[in-house]
Scaffold this motif. Structure first.
Motif, mmCIF file in Angstrom:
data_model
loop_
_atom_site.group_PDB
_atom_site.id
_atom_site.type_symbol
_atom_site.label_atom_id
_atom_site.label_comp_id
_atom_site.label_asym_id
_atom_site.label_seq_id
_atom_site.Cartn_x
_atom_site.Cartn_y
_atom_site.Cartn_z
ATOM 1 N N SER A 355 0.841 -1.200 0.000
ATOM 2 C CA SER A 355 0.000 0.000 0.000
ATOM 3 C C SER A 355 0.871 1.243 0.000
ATOM 4 N N LYS A 356 0.346 2.252 -0.635
ATOM 5 C CA LYS A 356 1.046 3.528 -0.606
ATOM 6 C C LYS A 356 0.653 4.268 0.675
ATOM 7 N N ARG A 358 -0.932 6.996 2.846
ATOM 8 C CA ARG A 358 -2.090 7.865 2.623
ATOM 9 C C ARG A 358 -1.873 9.244 3.232
ATOM 10 N N GLU A 360 -3.738 13.530 3.288
ATOM 11 C CA GLU A 360 -4.959 14.282 3.025
ATOM 12 C C GLU A 360 -4.649 15.730 2.690
ATOM 13 N N ASN A 379 -8.749 12.809 0.564
ATOM 14 C CA ASN A 379 -7.685 11.793 0.682
ATOM 15 C C ASN A 379 -6.903 11.602 -0.614
ATOM 16 N N PHE A 380 -5.665 11.213 -0.450
ATOM 17 C CA PHE A 380 -4.845 10.833 -1.611
ATOM 18 C C PHE A 380 -3.801 9.823 -1.147
ATOM 19 N N GLU A 381 -3.162 9.201 -2.109
ATOM 20 C CA GLU A 381 -2.044 8.296 -1.806
ATOM 21 C C GLU A 381 -0.808 8.845 -2.470
ATOM 22 N N CYS A 428 0.086 13.804 6.589
ATOM 23 C CA CYS A 428 0.290 12.371 6.369
ATOM 24 C C CYS A 428 -0.612 11.649 7.364
ATOM 25 N N LYS A 429 -1.290 10.611 6.906
ATOM 26 C CA LYS A 429 -2.281 9.991 7.785
ATOM 27 C C LYS A 429 -1.741 8.811 8.576
ATOM 28 N N GLU A 430 -0.562 8.332 8.211
ATOM 29 C CA GLU A 430 -0.143 7.064 8.821
ATOM 30 C C GLU A 430 0.897 7.253 9.900
ATOM 31 N N ASP B 556 -7.664 6.457 13.905
ATOM 32 C CA ASP B 556 -7.022 5.639 12.878
ATOM 33 C C ASP B 556 -6.660 4.249 13.377
#
Lengths: 613, 568
Positions: A355-356, A358, A360, A379-381, A428-430, B556
């Motif tokens: 997965s890339k 993610r 926003e 959202n985007f990757e 960055c979401k992660e 999350d």
């Protein structure tokens, strides 16, 4: 693409900032030159004679020669220079260039991911090297040869003014260079175009057909070291060969049923001239407070800084303030916000490999009392090392209504954009993963410009470099002999090219171990650059004084020399970015400034020489 | 100066030039070989010297017109050009301009095609350093391929360098098959027909199988072909080409690739006779490697110059050394007994006590003391010969006269040399066995061929699948069946308990612990794999390590510190 921060300054701002130091330098140079001239004449003759000569020269130059300047005479001189250049077989340069292009393909990395970049960089850099070498040789040897062969007398006996001789030479050589550049440019474009042009075939047997979606998927034939994944719609009878080696192909479906065939078009997207509208970059830290910069993840190159995932760490680009042009409805003609970004990804753990990461996008208002402070995240990757295009339709821009707690559409121009300003935030979401960015990594993409015009603009950059070299060559040749003036011109090119590095040495930013004398002493006595120089105090003082004087001189001269690398816009063309008019105007202004100053100095020197008096 | 003088000078110059051409021709004439007439000339002195040192372009490998013309075009400034290019490559890499890194690296390689370090260093740079800069694993794979291609180019220019072939095999095998992204890389390799053509184009190979169970080339099997090419190059070359690399490391690569291939099949879920057959072949190839005569460089053991050994004969070397040693000491048993007694007297009380204690009940401290004491009592052949020489000189009569004493000393010296020779072989093969982890891989292949091992793996696989589906009863039954089988295997082959095989069971054991918690149970002391659990202390952890149910504070669902604004 890496963009130098100075390029973000608009021409108007730059001009008013640059004009004062420029004028000061001119005045200092003129006064310094006159003082030097006076001292020289005063010592050799008498101060009164010196005043007399200088006064007369200045008077005659300004009040007699300048008003009676004849364009016809200048052009005649230019024609002479052109003849001379042709006699020196300048066309050999063109022949070398053609040979280079013929065999250049051998040395280019055919498997490179971005062949267009490689081809363009190759043609532009070889053109600029050759043309600069040509300008250097032509300009440095012409006047000294005339003086040596005494052919200059046939000119000076005619009613030709010194400045006409000087300008004539410069214009003549520049004309030769211009014609050569035009020829080289045309051939280069054909070389690039031919080198990149190709197509693929698609065999229907290699494709999978999805009858629900009514589309084929699969891949093209393997040609030119690559293939493309394809998606072809049976409804629209059109398809696309996805990006590979920096380009795509359009596909058309021909025929029906078992006779279906696919026609693959020429490559598109590799020769582009994107027009980016840059914003100003600022950061919020992981708690959402204003931060000075992003984070350092330990990379030695500090061009990009990073934001931490799953925190409030945000990179915010502000568009439309004084530094950039204001946002109007013309900026978004299709009611879409055309964002493009090329963010770096830094993982502190492997995470999900497939997965890339993610992220926003949040659109924010610059007005603290605007109805919508920020939109809901979109959202985007992240696609690293490949530009991600996000066209955000206005209808997708929503905000959370504080009363109903429901997402509601935003009227972008009334609710969000105030005074033509808009902020775009990236998060960055992660958790424990990072996004890296520099100011030029996210921009609003305007309508593309023509690639050919952009290519031509890059040649204008080379043309300006050639003109500057010619100017310096002719200037030095007015008072130095051929080979020395060649060396002086070369020195100016080297100093101008490495001016930044020289300044950095001067300010101790780059190296330890002192200047050339100290380095020599260290070399001979085998002392490392990091250790303290082990010599007597007196010797150290002498070494430091000599080095100081040397470096100061180098620094001053390098500041006077034109910064040649700044005129090199090959990267922009190669990466598919438009060379902005701001940048081009700035370069033209600098060239014009040099042209005026050097013409005056050259004329004065030529006048002061007895041969031309 | 009249015209005659000028003319005479010109004639003199031309004559001098023509005369000088002769020695130049003698020196520089290239070597030739006519294919039609079969006649050949060894060329001038320079060509002969090049040939004798293996420096001529054609003896090193392919001669590329592009490379040659580029070298010529630098007009003797090649070293400077190379330095500038290295600097540029480093700079581009720092600035993440990887397209230009490749372009620059290719130029360097064209300027120095026969300098193998360039190929090795930059291939590693492309496949290992640059590839990881990319977030998308497909991009990473492309860069790994680029590194492999670069190495393959290197082998074309340097056809007498076995290391480059071995390295190519290593990248195709290890980099694709053992990195973090091995599943993705292997699957990409599997369907990469164009790359298959590239990696197999220079290979004339019909002996080895390259296709995996699905009929496509498998990276591990392809790597074996490259290793084999390297072995062939090594076999035809001289020993110097191998400086700095131990033959045991070099020759282990190919059979180990076969074993990794078998492991990869298991990891891909292929737990049947196909994977067992792969292990069986791995076992055979590993045994063949053990029986192969390997050179031990002199610097590795320090005596007798280079020696050749076979790892499979380790026990024989030890036996021969022991037997020879016994016959050496038997030459004058009294002398030997005296030497031992003398040394025994020098031991401390504690050391003597440690020696006398039964080894089975020695504490760690006593073990240490006993080890030291044994070292002191040990008499090596040289010491024995020296003592014998002294005795022969002092009292030759005890040997029945001077002549007889000399003969005895000569005989003893001969036996001592034999002892040392066998001992050197024993030590060297022991080192090689350790370096290649020979015994472990042999046992592993043996175990993995058994049906018990396959069944145990299938059971673990099933349980790991059932547990997250909340089918606890079924999962428990599968786990327990698996542990029973694994327990049986470890009982039979206890040496496997301390290695990768056992460690790889840990994630599943962790899940089993969590499963037992659902029943309010714990692992008991009588658990069959208790030894493994004790060996690898662990904290139960869910796979992936970052699964947590989302909460309002942590929407999350990520594990880790949730940012909290600092309090004033």
């Amino acid at each position: 693409m890496v963009v130098d921060p100075s390029e973000f300054i608009r021409f108007g701002d730059w001009f008013w900032e640059a004009i004062v130091p420029f004028l000061l330098t001119i005045v200092t140079l003129l006064v310094g030159g006159l003082v030097f001239w006076f001292v020289q004449l005063a010592v050799r003759r008498h101060p009164r004679v010196a005043v007399d000569i200088i006064g007369r020269t200045l008077h005659n130059s300004i009040f007699r020669d300048l008003p009676s300047t004849s364009l016809r005479r200048i052009l005649a001189m230019a024609r002479l220079a052109i003849h001379e250049a042709l006699r020196s077989r300048v066309l050999v340069i063109f022949a070398i260039f053609v040979v280079l292009l013929l065999f250049g393909g051998w040395f280019l990395d055919v498997e490179n991911d971005h062949p267009a970049r490689l081809y363009l960089t190759f043609v532009l850099s070889s053109t600029s090297y050759l043309i600069i070498a040509l300008a250097m040789f032509l300009s440095a040897f012409s006047l000294p040869n005339d003086i040596k062969n005494r052919t200059i007398y046939t000119i000076t006996t005619k009613p030709v003014r010194s400045h006409e001789i000087f300008m004539g030479r410069v214009i003549g050589f520049a004309a030769v260079g211009t014609i050569l550049l035009l020829m080289m440019g045309t051939i280069s474009y054909m070389f690039v175009w031919r080198g990149l042009d190709h197509t693929h075939t698609i065999d229907v047997a290699d494709l999978n057909y999805d009858s629900d979606r009514k589309e084929w998927t699969g891949r093209t034939s393997f040609d030119r070291h690559h293939f493309h994944d394809v998606i072809i719609s049976n409804e629209t009878k059109r398809g696309i060969a996805m990006t590979s080696k920096g380009h795509q192909h359009e596909i058309t479906v021909v025929g029906e049923g078992t006779d279906v065939q696919f026609e693959v078009g020429p490559p598109v997207g590799d020769l582009l001239a994107r027009v980016p509208v840059y914003g100003e970059l600022s950061f919020l830290d992981r708690y959402g407070n204003q931060a000075e910069s992003g984070l350092n993840v330990g990379k030695s190159w500090g061009y990009r800084t990073y934001i931490e995932g799953n925190t409030l760490n945000t990179a915010i680009w502000k568009f439309g303030d004084q530094a950039t042009s204001q946002i109007t409805s013309a900026t978004f003609p299709d009611e879409k916000i055309p964002l493009e970004m090329d963010l770096r990804v830094f993982r502190t753990n492997r995470g999900d490999i497939e997965s890339k990461i993610r992220g926003e996008v949040i659109l924010m208002s610059t007005d603290p009392i605007a109805k919508v402070q920020e939109s809901l995240p979109i959202n985007f990757e992240a696609t690293e090392f490949a530009t991600l295009r996000m066209d955000i339709p206005f209808s997708d821009v929503k905000y959370l209504d504080p009363i109903s707690a429901k997402p509601i559409s935003v009227d972008v121009f009334n609710d969000l954009i105030v005074n033509g300003e808009l902020k775009v935030g990236i998060r960055c979401k992660e958790h424990a993963q990072f996004f890296g960015m520099a100011r030029a990594d996210l921009y609003l993409r305007g309508p593309d410009q023509s690639f050919i015009i952009n290519f031509a603009k890059s040649y204008v950059g080379i043309w300006m470099q050639m003109l500057l070299v010619t100017l310096f060559g002719v200037l030095f040749s007015t008072f130095l002999n051929g080979i020395i003036s060649l060396k002086a011109t070369l020195a100016i090119i080297v100093l101008g090219t490495f001016a930044g590095f020289i300044t950095a040495i001067q300010t101790d930013d780059v190296s330890t171990g002192g200047g050339p004398i100290e380095a020599l002493v260290r070399g001979v006595t085998q002392q490392g650059a990091e250790t303290e120089l082990n010599v007597s105090d007196g010797a150290r003082d002498v070494i430091e004084a000599l080095d100081g004087a040397y470096l100061w001189t180098m620094n001053v001269v390098s500041q006077i020399a034109p910064r040649y690398p700044e005129f090199n816009t090959a990267d922009k063309v190669a990466y598919g970015y438009d060379i902005s008019m701001d940048l081009l105007l700035r370069h033209l202004t600098v060239t014009l400034g040099y042209f005026m100053v050097i013409s005056i100095i050259g004329t004065l020197i030529l006048r002061s020489r007895e041969v031309a008096a | 100066m009249n015209l005659n003088t000028i003319f005479a000078r010109k004639v003199a110059y031309i004559t001098a030039i023509v005369l000088l051409l002769f020695p130049l021709f003698m020196l520089g004439q290239p070597a030739t070989q006519s294919t039609e007439s079969g006649k050949s000339s060894s060329g001038g002195k320079l060509a002969q010297l090049r040939a004798s040192y293996g420096l001529s372009q054609s003896s090193l490998g392919e001669v590329d017109p592009v490379s040659s013309s580029l070298q010529l075009a630098t007009f003797g400034m090649r070293p400077i050009a190379i330095i500038v290019l290295w600097h540029k490559a480093t700079k581009y890499q720092e600035m993440e301009d990887f397209d230009n890194v490749t372009a620059t690296v290719n130029q360097i390689a064209k300027l120095q095609p026969h300098f193998t370090s360039i190929w090795k260093f930059q291939a590693h740079n492309l496949a290992y350093n640059i590839s990881v800069e990319f977030d998308d694993y497909k991009h990473r794979y492309e860069w790994v391929k680029r590194g492999i291609r670069f190495l393959m180019d290197g082998t074309r220019y340097n056809q007498s360098e076995p290391k480059l072939f071995e390295e190519t095999g290593n990248y195709i095998g290890q980099k694709i098959g053992r990195s973090d992204e091995k599943h993705q890389f292997r699957s990409l390799f599997d369907s990469d027909a164009e790359f298959h053509d590239e990696v197999l184009q220079d290979i004339d190979e019909t002996v080895l199988e390259i296709n995996g169970p699905n009929g496509n080339p498998d990276n591990w099997l392809v790597s074996k072909i490259w290793y084999r090419q390297g072995e062939q190059v090594y076999n035809r070359g001289d020993d110097d080409q191998f400086a700095g690399v131990l033959p045991v490391v070099f020759f282990a690569s190919r059979p180990r690739s076969q074993i990794y291939y078998a492991i990869a099949l298991e990891e891909d879920g292929l737990l049947n006779e196909v994977s067992r057959a792969a292990f069986s072949q791995g076992h055979d190839e590993w045994e063949e490697f053990g029986a192969k005569e390997l050179r031990i460089p002199a610097e590795f053991h320090g005596q007798f110059g280079d020696i050749n050994i076979r790892m499979s004969e380790y026990a024989d070397y030890a036996r021969q050394a022991d037997e020879a040693q016994e016959s050496l000491f038997a030459v004058d048993q009294i002398l030997y007994d005296d030497m031992v007694s003398e040394r025994r007297l020098k031991l401390t009380k504690a050391e003597s006590h440690a020696l006398e204690t039964d080894p089975a009940v020695r504490s760690d401290y006593l073990k240490q003391l006993a080890y030291k004491a044994e070292g002191q009592l040990f008499i090596n052949p040289q010491q024995y010969i020296m003592a014998l020489r002294d005795k022969v000189e002092e009292s030759p009569e005890s040997f029945g006269g001077e002549d007889s004493a000399e003969d005895t000393l000569k005989e003893a010296t001969r036996i001592a040399e034999r002892v040392m020779m066998w001992r050197a072989r024993e030590m060297a093969s022991e080192n090689y066995l350790g370096l290649s982890n020979y015994q472990y891989w042999l046992t592993r292949c043996k175990v993995e061929q058994t049906k018990d091992a396959t069944d145990a793996r299938i059971a673990v696989q099933n349980a790991d699948r059932l547990f997250p589906q909340d089918r606890l009863e079924e999962a428990r039954a599968e786990y327990e069946q698996a542990w029973e089988l694994w327990g049986k295997i470890f009982k039979e082959y206890p040496e496997l308990e301390g290695d990768e095989l056992a460690e790889n069971l840990m994630p599943s054991l962790a899940k089993y612990v969590l499963l037992l918690e659902q029943y309010d149970e714990e692992i008991g002391d009588d658990f069959v794999l208790k030894g493994i659990i004790d060996r690898y202390q662990f904290a139960p952890e869910l796979e992936g390590g970052s699964i947590q149910f989302p909460t309002p504070e942590n929407p999350d669902g990520a594990v880790g510190e949730i940012p909290v604004p600092p309090t004033e």
